[in-house]
Design a protein around this motif. Structure first.
Motif, mmCIF file in Angstrom:
data_model
loop_
_atom_site.group_PDB
_atom_site.id
_atom_site.type_symbol
_atom_site.label_atom_id
_atom_site.label_comp_id
_atom_site.label_asym_id
_atom_site.label_seq_id
_atom_site.Cartn_x
_atom_site.Cartn_y
_atom_site.Cartn_z
ATOM 1 N N VAL A 170 -34.055 -16.699 -17.663
ATOM 2 C CA VAL A 170 -33.399 -15.394 -17.491
ATOM 3 C C VAL A 170 -34.189 -14.353 -18.269
ATOM 4 N N HIS A 171 -34.362 -13.197 -17.659
ATOM 5 C CA HIS A 171 -35.015 -12.077 -18.327
ATOM 6 C C HIS A 171 -34.161 -10.835 -18.103
ATOM 7 N N SER A 172 -33.921 -10.070 -19.172
ATOM 8 C CA SER A 172 -33.128 -8.850 -19.046
ATOM 9 C C SER A 172 -33.775 -7.732 -19.852
ATOM 10 N N GLU A 173 -33.745 -6.526 -19.301
ATOM 11 C CA GLU A 173 -34.364 -5.400 -19.998
ATOM 12 C C GLU A 173 -33.590 -4.110 -19.749
ATOM 13 N N SER A 174 -33.755 -3.178 -20.670
ATOM 14 C CA SER A 174 -33.131 -1.861 -20.548
ATOM 15 C C SER A 174 -33.942 -0.864 -21.352
ATOM 16 N N MET A 175 -33.716 0.407 -21.098
ATOM 17 C CA MET A 175 -34.462 1.431 -21.821
ATOM 18 C C MET A 175 -33.768 2.778 -21.765
ATOM 19 N N ILE A 176 -34.105 3.602 -22.749
ATOM 20 C CA ILE A 176 -33.781 5.024 -22.751
ATOM 21 C C ILE A 176 -35.099 5.754 -23.002
ATOM 22 N N PRO A 177 -35.427 6.768 -22.214
ATOM 23 C CA PRO A 177 -36.694 7.483 -22.425
ATOM 24 C C PRO A 177 -36.752 8.142 -23.803
ATOM 25 N N TRP A 178 -37.949 8.417 -24.254
ATOM 26 C CA TRP A 178 -38.167 9.017 -25.567
ATOM 27 C C TRP A 178 -37.405 10.327 -25.731
ATOM 28 N N PRO A 260 -40.765 5.244 -21.777
ATOM 29 C CA PRO A 260 -41.552 6.211 -21.026
ATOM 30 C C PRO A 260 -40.698 7.359 -20.511
ATOM 31 N N THR A 261 -41.350 8.400 -20.054
ATOM 32 C CA THR A 261 -40.658 9.609 -19.605
ATOM 33 C C THR A 261 -39.705 9.335 -18.453
ATOM 34 N N TRP A 262 -40.142 8.498 -17.513
ATOM 35 C CA TRP A 262 -39.332 8.216 -16.337
ATOM 36 C C TRP A 262 -38.322 7.126 -16.642
ATOM 37 N N TRP A 263 -37.034 7.436 -16.466
ATOM 38 C CA TRP A 263 -35.961 6.486 -16.767
ATOM 39 C C TRP A 263 -35.888 5.418 -15.675
ATOM 40 N N THR A 264 -35.965 4.172 -16.043
ATOM 41 C CA THR A 264 -35.881 3.064 -15.088
ATOM 42 C C THR A 264 -34.596 2.272 -15.313
ATOM 43 N N PRO A 265 -34.083 1.631 -14.278
ATOM 44 C CA PRO A 265 -32.791 0.945 -14.403
ATOM 45 C C PRO A 265 -32.867 -0.308 -15.261
ATOM 46 N N SER A 266 -31.743 -0.613 -15.886
ATOM 47 C CA SER A 266 -31.604 -1.880 -16.594
ATOM 48 C C SER A 266 -31.544 -2.997 -15.559
ATOM 49 N N THR A 267 -32.107 -4.152 -15.909
ATOM 50 C CA THR A 267 -32.127 -5.265 -14.960
ATOM 51 C C THR A 267 -31.840 -6.581 -15.668
ATOM 52 N N VAL A 268 -31.405 -7.546 -14.884
ATOM 53 C CA VAL A 268 -31.369 -8.936 -15.330
ATOM 54 C C VAL A 268 -31.887 -9.777 -14.162
ATOM 55 N N THR A 269 -32.812 -10.675 -14.486
ATOM 56 C CA THR A 269 -33.458 -11.513 -13.475
ATOM 57 C C THR A 269 -33.194 -12.974 -13.785
ATOM 58 N N LEU A 299 -27.906 -3.081 -14.248
ATOM 59 C CA LEU A 299 -27.036 -3.988 -14.999
ATOM 60 C C LEU A 299 -25.962 -3.236 -15.765
ATOM 61 N N ILE A 300 -26.328 -2.130 -16.397
ATOM 62 C CA ILE A 300 -25.401 -1.431 -17.284
ATOM 63 C C ILE A 300 -24.503 -0.468 -16.520
ATOM 64 N N VAL A 303 -23.158 2.117 -10.916
ATOM 65 C CA VAL A 303 -23.054 3.249 -9.997
ATOM 66 C C VAL A 303 -24.421 3.904 -9.789
ATOM 67 N N PHE A 304 -25.378 3.632 -10.729
ATOM 68 C CA PHE A 304 -26.739 4.136 -10.599
ATOM 69 C C PHE A 304 -27.690 2.983 -10.295
ATOM 70 N N TRP A 305 -28.626 3.220 -9.394
ATOM 71 C CA TRP A 305 -29.724 2.295 -9.122
ATOM 72 C C TRP A 305 -29.276 0.922 -8.611
ATOM 73 N N HIS A 306 -28.028 0.737 -8.338
ATOM 74 C CA HIS A 306 -27.495 -0.594 -8.088
ATOM 75 C C HIS A 306 -28.063 -1.257 -6.833
ATOM 76 N N ARG A 307 -28.542 -2.496 -7.007
ATOM 77 C CA ARG A 307 -28.951 -3.347 -5.893
ATOM 78 C C ARG A 307 -29.161 -4.759 -6.420
ATOM 79 N N ILE A 308 -28.866 -5.738 -5.604
ATOM 80 C CA ILE A 308 -29.132 -7.134 -5.947
ATOM 81 C C ILE A 308 -30.140 -7.668 -4.944
ATOM 82 N N ASP A 309 -31.311 -8.080 -5.428
ATOM 83 C CA ASP A 309 -32.350 -8.645 -4.571
ATOM 84 C C ASP A 309 -32.402 -10.151 -4.768
ATOM 85 N N VAL A 310 -32.371 -10.885 -3.673
ATOM 86 C CA VAL A 310 -32.399 -12.347 -3.716
ATOM 87 C C VAL A 310 -33.616 -12.846 -2.955
#
Length: 409
Positions: A170-178, A260-269, A299-300, A303-310
């Motif tokens: 399992v890998h999970s990541e999240s971020m807030i831009p600078w 980074p400047t561009w906000w990317t969605p939190s994920t869990v794989t 993940l967090i 309502v934003f960026w939501h999608r589940i890829d299988v």
């Protein structure tokens, strides 16, 4: 795009409903930025919830907050809020270091408590809080750590797509831009139990525990970047940790509060191990296996960026030599903003497209208070284990767990 815009608008501007005579009256501790998302907005569409009062250390801030959000009462102090018999429940969105003290006081005052995550500063506090004698008494107050994302339909659909026993990695990541943080933020104040693991990282660590359906055996590594001086000293702004789970399975988590400047969605794989699958078209000399790679985007905040890829990977091998004869992939994607969309065992559960994760959480919190059946819950044991994992990471990093408050002991 029009449908997306309409849904987002309704999430933040949900329809108001008539309140029932026995609605639960909430008080809020502090004029926190997260309070509108956690409680004020979802309460608008819940007939059994009224946001009645607020208290803050600075009364002028509380008054401005109350005026902005239509809260009828402003109390002079947290203690005054707790002593009001008209208040049934409280939201505690205070800095992390204050969660333990005021959650304990609220429970002892007989109030139901919705406390922001992380529930406490460390596992010692969590063990005391969730095992308070008052919580085991008849008609005990309800205590819930506000892991809102775990109540959202997308999370339940995601976890229905694999068996935890089959999970290999399992890998999970999240971020807030600078640009979304500054050094004076509470997340960077050591005496307020700040740090990236405490802030965003707690979501990622929880995702590992839940995906494996087990608690980590050890933290193999935890690399951090942290402040070395001032009130921020000891606070990490990013981390990368690796954990070993039962069966020598590996979970990895990473978070940055200076991304980074561009906000990317939190994920869990989640990646599952290969399992044999039957295929009547194959000769007896061949065997077929399947492994699955599942990614939850958003993940967090579903309502934003939501999608589940299988991605299902099917491999055919020679049974005797193990030689790979063929390999192919099948890809599908899913979305679930409601339980109806999640389908299966969830299809008949309540919800609407304007319900954010916080609204689903509030639904279950009210159900628990009212003595009704809950479809999902974050138990006290779960919250204690969550803080044990956070402590484990901080110990491995060399920064050490956040300090224990003695105020409520």
């Amino acid at each position: 795009m029009a449908a997306l815009t309409s849904r987002l608008w309704s999430c933040f501007m949900p329809p108001k409903v008539e309140k029932s005579p026995d609605a639960i009256k909430f008080g809020i501790f502090g004029a926190a930025q997260i309070a509108p998302l956690t409680l004020i907005i979802p309460a608008k569409s819940h007939p059994e919830v009224v946001v009645q009062a607020i208290a803050a250390r600075d009364r002028s801030k509380a008054e401005a907050f109350a005026k902005k959000h239509g809260i009828p009462e402003v109390k002079n102090s947290y203690d005054e809020l707790l002593s009001d018999p008209n208040i049934d429940a409280v939201l505690i969105p205070l800095p992390n270091a204050l969660h333990f003290e005021w959650a304990v006081k609220a429970i002892r005052a007989g109030k139901h408590v919705l406390v922001e995550k992380p529930s406490t500063s460390n596992a010692e506090e969590a063990d005391i809080l969730f095992n308070l004698p008052e919580l085991s008494q008849p008609n005990a107050p309800v205590l819930l750590e506000a892991f809102h994302n775990r109540f959202f339909p997308s999370w339940h659909l995601f976890t229905s797509l694999f068996d935890p026993a089959d999970v290999d990695h399992v890998h999970s990541e999240s971020m807030i831009p600078w640009w979304g943080t500054k050094e004076t933020d509470i997340n960077f104040q050591y005496n307020l139990s700040g740090g990236s693991i405490m802030a965003m990282g707690t979501y990622n660590l929880a995702a590992l525990r839940l995906a494996f359906g087990a608690e980590p055996v050890e933290c193999l590594s935890c690399e951090t970047e942290a402040f070395t001086e001032g009130p921020q000293k000891g606070c990490d702004w990013n981390f990368k940790a690796k954990f070993r789970f039962p069966g020598d399975r590996i979970g990895e988590a990473t978070t940055t509060l200076k991304g980074p400047t561009w906000w990317t969605p939190s994920t869990v794989t989640v990646t599952t191990r290969e399992k044999p699958v039957a295929d009547s078209k194959l000769p007896n000399t061949h065997e077929k296996t399947q492994s699955r790679h599942i990614v939850l985007h958003g993940l967090i905040h579903g309502v934003f960026w939501h999608r589940i890829d299988v991605t299902d990977v099917y491999t055919v091998r020679d049974r005797e030599s193990g030689r790979v004869i063929s390999k192919n992939q099948q890809k599908t994607s899913h979305k679930a903003y409601t339980f109806k969309e999640a389908g299966g065992q969830f299809a008949n559960l309540p919800g609407d497209t304007h319900w954010m994760s916080y609204r689903y959480q509030l639904e279950e919190f009210v159900n628990k208070i009212k003595g009704r059946k809950t479809q999902y819950w974050v138990s006290g044991e779960d919250s204690i284990n969550q803080m044990k994992m956070i402590d484990m990471a901080y110990e491995k990093s060399g920064l050490g767990p956040r300090p224990t408050s003695k105020a409520a002991l």
